[in-house]
Design a protein around this motif. Structure first.
Motif, PDB file in Angstrom:
ATOM      1  N   GLU A 147     -11.514  16.156  31.796  1.00 22.20           N
ATOM      2  CA  GLU A 147     -10.596  17.191  31.328  1.00 22.20           C
ATOM      3  C   GLU A 147      -9.261  17.102  32.068  1.00 22.20           C
ATOM      4  N   THR A 148      -8.167  17.233  31.315  1.00 22.91           N
ATOM      5  CA  THR A 148      -6.838  17.232  31.923  1.00 22.91           C
ATOM      6  C   THR A 148      -6.653  18.489  32.763  1.00 22.91           C
ATOM      7  N   VAL A 149      -6.192  18.306  33.996  1.00 23.03           N
ATOM      8  CA  VAL A 149      -6.016  19.446  34.899  1.00 23.03           C
ATOM      9  C   VAL A 149      -4.662  19.346  35.589  1.00 23.03           C
ATOM     10  N   GLN A 150      -4.115  20.515  35.935  1.00 30.30           N
ATOM     11  CA  GLN A 150      -2.951  20.574  36.819  1.00 30.30           C
ATOM     12  C   GLN A 150      -3.385  20.918  38.246  1.00 30.30           C
ATOM     13  N   ILE A 151      -4.459  21.722  38.339  1.00 30.57           N
ATOM     14  CA  ILE A 151      -4.982  22.120  39.645  1.00 30.57           C
ATOM     15  C   ILE A 151      -6.489  22.284  39.509  1.00 30.57           C
ATOM     16  N   TRP A 152      -7.222  21.922  40.571  1.00 36.50           N
ATOM     17  CA  TRP A 152      -8.683  21.865  40.456  1.00 36.50           C
ATOM     18  C   TRP A 152      -9.309  21.993  41.832  1.00 36.50           C
ATOM     19  N   ILE A 153     -10.437  22.698  41.912  1.00 37.47           N
ATOM     20  CA  ILE A 153     -11.224  22.733  43.151  1.00 37.47           C
ATOM     21  C   ILE A 153     -12.152  21.526  43.140  1.00 37.47           C
ATOM     22  N   LEU A 154     -11.943  20.621  44.086  1.00 34.19           N
ATOM     23  CA  LEU A 154     -12.657  19.346  44.108  1.00 34.19           C
ATOM     24  C   LEU A 154     -14.002  19.492  44.796  1.00 34.19           C
ATOM     25  N   ARG A 155     -15.034  18.876  44.181  1.00 34.29           N
ATOM     26  CA  ARG A 155     -16.391  18.911  44.724  1.00 34.29           C
ATOM     27  C   ARG A 155     -16.993  17.512  44.707  1.00 34.29           C
ATOM     28  N   PRO A 156     -17.913  17.220  45.645  1.00 33.57           N
ATOM     29  CA  PRO A 156     -18.543  15.898  45.660  1.00 33.57           C
ATOM     30  C   PRO A 156     -19.186  15.568  44.307  1.00 33.57           C
ATOM     31  N   SER A 183       1.834   7.577  38.665  1.00 34.73           N
ATOM     32  CA  SER A 183       3.139   7.872  39.239  1.00 34.73           C
ATOM     33  C   SER A 183       3.207   7.439  40.702  1.00 34.73           C
ATOM     34  N   ARG A 184       4.439   7.372  41.223  1.00 42.13           N
ATOM     35  CA  ARG A 184       4.631   6.966  42.619  1.00 42.13           C
ATOM     36  C   ARG A 184       3.831   7.862  43.547  1.00 42.13           C
ATOM     37  N   TYR A 185       3.954   9.161  43.357  1.00 39.03           N
ATOM     38  CA  TYR A 185       3.120  10.142  44.055  1.00 39.03           C
ATOM     39  C   TYR A 185       2.470  10.983  42.966  1.00 39.03           C
ATOM     40  N   HIS A 186       1.235  10.659  42.651  1.00 42.06           N
ATOM     41  CA  HIS A 186       0.592  11.174  41.434  1.00 42.06           C
ATOM     42  C   HIS A 186      -0.072  12.531  41.642  1.00 42.06           C
ATOM     43  N   LEU A 187      -0.823  12.671  42.727  1.00 46.34           N
ATOM     44  CA  LEU A 187      -1.519  13.929  43.000  1.00 46.34           C
ATOM     45  C   LEU A 187      -1.684  14.110  44.495  1.00 46.34           C
ATOM     46  N   LEU A 217      -7.110  20.026  44.455  1.00 43.06           N
ATOM     47  CA  LEU A 217      -6.384  18.900  43.881  1.00 43.06           C
ATOM     48  C   LEU A 217      -5.254  19.447  43.012  1.00 43.06           C
ATOM     49  N   THR A 218      -4.053  18.911  43.180  1.00 39.99           N
ATOM     50  CA  THR A 218      -2.901  19.331  42.391  1.00 39.99           C
ATOM     51  C   THR A 218      -2.196  18.112  41.833  1.00 39.99           C
ATOM     52  N   ASP A 219      -1.989  18.086  40.521  1.00 39.26           N
ATOM     53  CA  ASP A 219      -1.214  17.031  39.895  1.00 39.26           C
ATOM     54  C   ASP A 219       0.261  17.266  40.219  1.00 39.26           C
ATOM     55  N   LEU A 220       0.946  16.214  40.697  1.00 39.24           N
ATOM     56  CA  LEU A 220       2.337  16.345  41.146  1.00 39.24           C
ATOM     57  C   LEU A 220       3.299  16.056  39.998  1.00 39.24           C
ATOM     58  N   GLU A 221       3.074  16.750  38.875  1.00 45.34           N
ATOM     59  CA  GLU A 221       3.912  16.571  37.682  1.00 45.34           C
ATOM     60  C   GLU A 221       3.999  15.090  37.322  1.00 45.34           C
ATOM     61  N   SER A 222       2.855  14.412  37.331  1.00 50.16           N
ATOM     62  CA  SER A 222       2.805  12.987  37.031  1.00 50.16           C
ATOM     63  C   SER A 222       3.160  12.733  35.567  1.00 50.16           C
ATOM     64  N   THR A 223       3.576  11.510  35.280  1.00 57.35           N
ATOM     65  CA  THR A 223       3.988  11.157  33.922  1.00 57.35           C
ATOM     66  C   THR A 223       2.822  11.187  32.944  1.00 57.35           C
ATOM     67  N   TYR A 268      -1.800  29.972  30.285  1.00 55.27           N
ATOM     68  CA  TYR A 268      -2.108  30.503  31.612  1.00 55.27           C
ATOM     69  C   TYR A 268      -2.452  29.372  32.585  1.00 55.27           C
ATOM     70  N   LEU A 269      -3.274  28.422  32.123  1.00 51.88           N
ATOM     71  CA  LEU A 269      -3.676  27.303  32.972  1.00 51.88           C
ATOM     72  C   LEU A 269      -2.463  26.490  33.403  1.00 51.88           C
ATOM     73  N   ARG A 270      -1.547  26.256  32.479  1.00 50.52           N
ATOM     74  CA  ARG A 270      -0.357  25.476  32.815  1.00 50.52           C
ATOM     75  C   ARG A 270       0.542  26.241  33.788  1.00 50.52           C
ATOM     76  N   GLU A 271       0.706  27.536  33.572  1.00 52.16           N
ATOM     77  CA  GLU A 271       1.548  28.325  34.465  1.00 52.16           C
ATOM     78  C   GLU A 271       0.971  28.359  35.874  1.00 52.16           C
ATOM     79  N   ILE A 272      -0.354  28.418  35.979  1.00 47.53           N
ATOM     80  CA  ILE A 272      -0.991  28.416  37.299  1.00 47.53           C
ATOM     81  C   ILE A 272      -0.820  27.065  37.976  1.00 47.53           C
ATOM     82  N   GLY A 273      -1.003  25.978  37.188  1.00 48.81           N
ATOM     83  CA  GLY A 273      -0.898  24.630  37.748  1.00 48.81           C
ATOM     84  C   GLY A 273       0.519  24.202  38.033  1.00 48.81           C
ATOM     85  N   GLU A 274       1.497  24.754  37.282  1.00 48.07           N
ATOM     86  CA  GLU A 274       2.891  24.384  37.458  1.00 48.07           C
ATOM     87  C   GLU A 274       3.735  25.635  37.611  1.00 48.07           C
ATOM     88  N   PRO A 275       3.576  26.360  38.717  1.00 47.14           N
ATOM     89  CA  PRO A 275       4.326  27.611  38.893  1.00 47.14           C
ATOM     90  C   PRO A 275       5.822  27.363  38.970  1.00 47.14           C
TER      91      PRO A 275
END
Length: 257
Positions: A104-113, A75-79, A90-96, A248-255
């Motif tokens: 794993e598909t995520v809407q929100i994630w704690i990013l680590r090296p 997407s134009r602005y993906h995450l 990391l938050t997915d910006l409702e990308s296509t 629950y995961l979707r509601e948290i990632g896409e409030p």
């Protein structure tokens, strides 16, 4: 006249002091701002490195993104990636086409090296070699039996992408590296919650605990065997629990606003 000069001088001193204070605050914010590194393992930009990118950042195909990728499937602005309470979120910006981390598909994630981010045809590795090596060293000896190992290689679109991941993480000389880096360990309970949020989270856990306990109590074994059986109704109950967790995961990632 002397009094007026003294007054003006005091005002000037206050202005200078205020400016210095604001400058120091800004300097502190810059000093503590995370500088992130991403290496493109697969896709049209394969081989590129985005070094010392300051947070917050966005990734997408549009100009204006600190990390702009030549990929028509993103997407134009993906995450976006931002700091919060000492963590990189990391938050997915409702990308296509969505975002995957470590397969794993995520809407929100704690990013680590060492995390591998996939979007469209592009795959990025987060962290410098030093940061990833430091995380690996910290994880040595950790009990990963309670963790869930995530599959990453299948997300790479080409053999060269897989080879790039092997090279960057040195899997050939350290076969345990992938398991350690891409095992999702049991997460800790967030510490900064209000009493109301704590009660709401406890209620969710209690609900899931009671549902799972009922499933475990319903399991039956027949004779001396290493197999157990679950009747159809309880199997449907288990599937319903998974569905609720996914919701629950979707509601948290896409409030909702």
């Amino acid at each position: 006249m002397i009094a007026a000069c003294r007054s003006n001088r005091c005002a000037l001193q206050k202005d200078v002091a205020s400016f210095i204070s604001l400058w120091c605050c800004a300097f502190d914010e810059i000093a503590f701002m995370s500088l992130l590194t991403f290496r493109v393992l697969d896709g049209a930009d394969r081989g590129r490195t985005f070094s010392d990118v300051s947070t917050p950042i966005t990734i997408g195909r549009e100009e204006g993104n600190p990390i702009q990728l030549n990929d028509d499937r993103i997407s134009r602005y993906h995450l976006k990636i931002q700091e919060d309470n000492g963590k990189l979120v990391l938050t997915d910006l409702e990308s296509t086409n969505g975002t995957k981390v470590n397969g794993e598909t995520v809407q929100i994630w704690i990013l680590r090296p060492g995390d591998v981010i996939s979007m469209g045809r592009s795959t990025l590795l987060f962290g410098t070699r030093e940061e990833i090596a430091k995380r690996l060293a910290a994880m040595r000896g950790a009990d990963i039996l309670g963790g869930v190992t995530m599959s990453v290689v299948e997300e790479l679109d080409s053999d060269s992408g897989s080879a790039a991941l092997d090279f960057e993480l040195n899997f050939s000389e350290d076969p345990d590296a992938e398991v350690l880096l891409h095992t999702l360990m049991p997460p800790e309970i967030p510490g900064s919650m209000t009493p109301g949020q704590t009660a709401e989270l406890a209620e969710i856990f209690q609900y899931l605990h009671l549902r799972i306990r009922g499933l475990i109590d319903s399991v039956r074994s027949k004779g001396k065997t290493d197999r157990v059986t679950l009747d159809l109704r309880q199997w449907e109950n288990l599937v319903d629990i998974q569905d609720r967790l996914a919701s629950y995961l979707r509601e948290i990632g896409e409030p909702t606003e």
